[in-house]
Scaffold this motif. Sequence first.
Motif, mmCIF file in Angstrom:
data_model
loop_
_atom_site.group_PDB
_atom_site.id
_atom_site.type_symbol
_atom_site.label_atom_id
_atom_site.label_comp_id
_atom_site.label_asym_id
_atom_site.label_seq_id
_atom_site.Cartn_x
_atom_site.Cartn_y
_atom_site.Cartn_z
ATOM 1 N N CYS A 73 64.561 -47.501 30.154
ATOM 2 C CA CYS A 73 65.392 -47.650 28.949
ATOM 3 C C CYS A 73 64.586 -47.696 27.670
ATOM 4 O O CYS A 73 65.049 -47.275 26.625
ATOM 5 N N ARG A 74 63.389 -48.256 27.713
ATOM 6 C CA ARG A 74 62.542 -48.479 26.528
ATOM 7 C C ARG A 74 63.241 -49.330 25.487
ATOM 8 O O ARG A 74 62.968 -49.222 24.305
ATOM 9 N N GLY B 139 64.004 -52.767 26.473
ATOM 10 C CA GLY B 139 63.895 -54.151 26.929
ATOM 11 C C GLY B 139 65.067 -54.604 27.765
ATOM 12 O O GLY B 139 65.323 -55.798 27.875
ATOM 13 N N GLU B 140 65.773 -53.657 28.389
ATOM 14 C CA GLU B 140 66.991 -54.027 29.101
ATOM 15 C C GLU B 140 66.907 -53.852 30.615
ATOM 16 O O GLU B 140 67.532 -54.597 31.360
ATOM 17 N N CYS B 141 66.147 -52.872 31.084
ATOM 18 C CA CYS B 141 66.192 -52.558 32.515
ATOM 19 C C CYS B 141 65.102 -53.262 33.330
ATOM 20 O O CYS B 141 65.250 -53.430 34.530
ATOM 21 N N CYS C 62 57.809 -57.190 29.189
ATOM 22 C CA CYS C 62 58.278 -55.802 29.112
ATOM 23 C C CYS C 62 57.546 -55.123 27.948
ATOM 24 O O CYS C 62 57.913 -55.334 26.777
HETATM 25 S S1 FES Z 1 61.674 -49.632 30.068
HETATM 26 FE FE1 FES Z 1 63.460 -50.842 30.341
HETATM 27 S S2 FES Z 1 62.778 -52.826 29.876
HETATM 28 FE FE2 FES Z 1 61.069 -51.600 29.405
#
Ligand code: FES
Length: 325
Positions: A266-267, A269-271, A304
């Motif tokens: 996701c980039r 901070g969610e997954c 993360c």
């Molecule tokens: S890539 Fe999803 S939390 Fe970092």
Amino acid sequence: MRFADQWTSSTVTAIRDLAPSIREIVLQPDTPMPSWRPGSHINVSLLIDGQPQTRSYSLVGVRPEGELRIAVRLADDSRGGSRAMWALRPGARIEISHPISLFEIDWSRRDYCLIAGGIGVTPMLGIAAALSRKNATLTMHYAVKSHREAVLRDELVDLLGDRLRLHASDEGARLDLDATFRALPADAVAVLCGPLRMLDAARQAWSDAGRAACDLCFETFGSSGRLPTSEFRVRVKASGAEILVPKDRSMLDALNAAGYEVIADCRRGECGVCAIDVAAVEGEIDHRDVFFSADQRTGNTKMCPCVSRAQGIVTVDTLYRADRV
Ligand code: FES
């Protein structure tokens, strides 16, 4: 949660400034988008410092003819994304993902409390419109630093009338989350989009009000943290190498650019896909994800790197392999 993996080209068809630091951009995809849920966002592919990167922007309401509308705040501590978006001009071509929603909203409830902080208003317009169409009972609280920054206010007033409550902090009208949540009917759902500090306060107030955690739906901005954004260093435990993470770059990108492969999804901070082990901290970690619990964040054993930052030096364990570096 699902993440978009289908992309299409699009053309910038219109640009206008909604506020001194917030710009609306309208995109026309080359191919029609599949239907999408209110509150969805698109990922945008950008070339920043020669590196392909993605950024996410919420879709603002529904446009005719399949157009997509987003709004981009020019961030003081931009890692390059908002600057690149602000450099776009009408006619520019840009790759975008199909819309996707990370809000897990129960649309079957009767009462809703929408909370927007700053640019977090963007997904709320579509959510408020969808709930209004269902004749749900709803109030929207919109917290801004000043009236001048209350973008989309006219559209929201047209839609919600006095169900819109504006809280401008420069007028001392701060949003009281405790009182707001305690006044809600028992089965109400709250939907929030705002900076991390607002989300943390809302989670606490929601819990203090004795409400079920699953009834608080949220999205936040990966760029918002508790500490000022500054450069810091990452030490790789296995090799002892030290990598500088500049102010305008994520730790994830800095590690990958240095050859220490860290996977990500996701980039935002969610997954949690990018989560990395922390071996030591000389300074302080600024956890900017919403994946870890408060206890996990306090423990400082993982972070993360797609959004979280630090001050000082963080020593991490990566999947380091000497032949890759
Ligand atoms: S890539 Fe999803 S939390 Fe970092």
